[in-house]
Design a protein around this motif. Sequence first.
Motif, mmCIF file in Angstrom:
data_model
loop_
_atom_site.group_PDB
_atom_site.id
_atom_site.type_symbol
_atom_site.label_atom_id
_atom_site.label_comp_id
_atom_site.label_asym_id
_atom_site.label_seq_id
_atom_site.Cartn_x
_atom_site.Cartn_y
_atom_site.Cartn_z
ATOM 1 N N VAL A 1 3.948 -3.868 3.992
ATOM 2 C CA VAL A 1 3.208 -4.397 4.921
ATOM 3 C C VAL A 1 3.403 -6.133 5.553
ATOM 4 N N SER B 1 2.477 -3.603 11.956
ATOM 5 C CA SER B 1 1.501 -2.670 12.369
ATOM 6 C C SER B 1 2.433 -1.568 11.516
ATOM 7 N N VAL C 1 -7.185 -1.436 6.895
ATOM 8 C CA VAL C 1 -6.822 -0.444 6.708
ATOM 9 C C VAL C 1 -7.351 0.762 6.939
ATOM 10 N N ASN D 1 -1.376 -5.307 9.938
ATOM 11 C CA ASN D 1 -1.526 -6.674 8.387
ATOM 12 C C ASN D 1 -1.048 -8.010 9.269
ATOM 13 N N THR E 1 -6.329 -8.279 6.494
ATOM 14 C CA THR E 1 -5.419 -6.676 7.134
ATOM 15 C C THR E 1 -6.330 -5.803 7.072
ATOM 16 N N THR F 1 -9.036 -7.861 3.522
ATOM 17 C CA THR F 1 -8.895 -6.755 3.666
ATOM 18 C C THR F 1 -9.800 -5.817 3.557
ATOM 19 N N VAL G 1 -2.102 0.644 8.835
ATOM 20 C CA VAL G 1 -2.297 -0.170 8.437
ATOM 21 C C VAL G 1 -1.351 -1.265 9.556
ATOM 22 N N CYS H 1 -8.953 -3.271 -1.185
ATOM 23 C CA CYS H 1 -9.346 -3.764 -0.023
ATOM 24 C C CYS H 1 -10.626 -4.049 -1.003
ATOM 25 N N CYS I 1 -11.354 -1.825 4.927
ATOM 26 C CA CYS I 1 -11.015 -0.283 5.297
ATOM 27 C C CYS I 1 -12.209 0.230 5.988
ATOM 28 N N LEU J 1 0.651 -0.686 -0.077
ATOM 29 C CA LEU J 1 -0.366 -0.182 0.373
ATOM 30 C C LEU J 1 1.013 1.374 0.102
ATOM 31 N N VAL K 1 -6.177 3.901 -2.378
ATOM 32 C CA VAL K 1 -6.606 3.321 -1.306
ATOM 33 C C VAL K 1 -7.734 2.308 -1.180
#
Length: 461
Positions: A153, A158, A224, A182, A222, A189, A180, A275, A191, A148, A271
């Motif tokens: 990551v 983190s 975000v 992970n 993950t 993922t 973030v 996700c 967001c 990202l 971004v």
Amino acid sequence: MLFERLQKPSHRTLLIALVIPWLSAPLFAETDSKEAGKKSEVLIAELAEDESVEDVEHSAPLQRDGQKEKAPKPKTSRGGAGVDTPSSASRKVAPNIDLKEVAPPPEAQTSAPPETDADAAESEVMATEALAEPEPQPEIREGKVFTLLDNDVMPGTSTRLAWTPGIQIAGLSQTTPVLVVNGINAGPTLCLTGAIHGDELNGIEIIRQTMYDLNPEKLSGTVVGVPIVNLPGFQQGSRYLPDRRDLNRHFPGSPDGSLADRIAHSLFENVIRKCDMLVDIHTGSLKRTNLPQLRADMNNPDVAEFTRGFDRMAVVHSTGSAGMLRTAAVEAGIRTVTLEAGESHRIQQHQISAGVNSLTSLMERQGMISRMFVWGDPEPVYYDSDWIRADHGGILFSEIELGANVSEGEILGYVSDPITNAQHPIRSTSDGRVIGMAVDQVVMAGFAAYHIGTEAEVPGE
């Protein structure tokens, strides 16, 4: 909680960290997991969309089975560089930091002094040693490396990254923090975005408490978090961007459009497209408050199923309007809902707790965390709603509270004329629940005062 640093940064590594002091408060304690309680049935419904109140958009009717084939999801890439980022060849490993620890303020960068002959000789020796003894590479564990903003990551770590849409004066530009976490294990993922409207504060704290309570060593997938998307608006205490545009009417944006178009495009490409799921957190508009609720397109089967993971959240069917982040993300194949909680310009702990609880239940439902979680009673889906408006100008005094069940004809409040002393009642036009309302204030005729939602009936009954 301290995390093991996976790679020792070299002297050429640039740490990007924009510090917001209140983003680093103590976190909730984490407990072991056990799924409990009854998960509610989501009732299919439809409701008028009203995010700005002044411009009411009507949702498309509910699509029954067989009426409309499910559109194929566009293929999106979660790897590689974004539009505003360097090429993948320049990616670096993001530093592993403990998000709970208070970060130091970013240091001002100064230009290096001219290099002397002695410095040049020393640099040559250091370069030779570096070639002879390369730095150890970080170990990749069971999870996946998450790329990202041109940073890798590593699993079980983190970090804080920085996003900039590149629209400010270069010498005065500011970066927007991106958190973030992970997980050590592979998974989806998620967001979380807040403060797309810069005066909506509850979402910022919901994201902070949620993100800082995550342990990457016990996370699958993950998460975000972008707590403050509209940083210029937040700094000015304004809902809008500096050009007076509403950012949530310009997604997915364009690279050569207006200021709002460019910011939306940069966030979406750098971004959002990385996700699988998105929760965009909002509050009521100026001097209005919303019951904690989800706005979701229940015509979309994936989105309808997605709403089942949110504990104690009423669901409002809304197909959304063009330009909204939720609408653009769903069209890109990302399961997305808007979470509304409370009012703007305020930090409301009750609303924040409701948001954090629902995000925790969502991650538990998606298999991202494993915790002891007791589900509450199911909340209804509202298929219709009506904003009841004042017919007279004066001072609004409410007789009911947010979330109250009301009957048709019931008095919701009064508009009092401070000069003539006339009292004008405002009555409910239907049976339902108060899912949004104006706070007591001076109003004019036509002002939207109470948002009444009507509960869905079970299909087939």
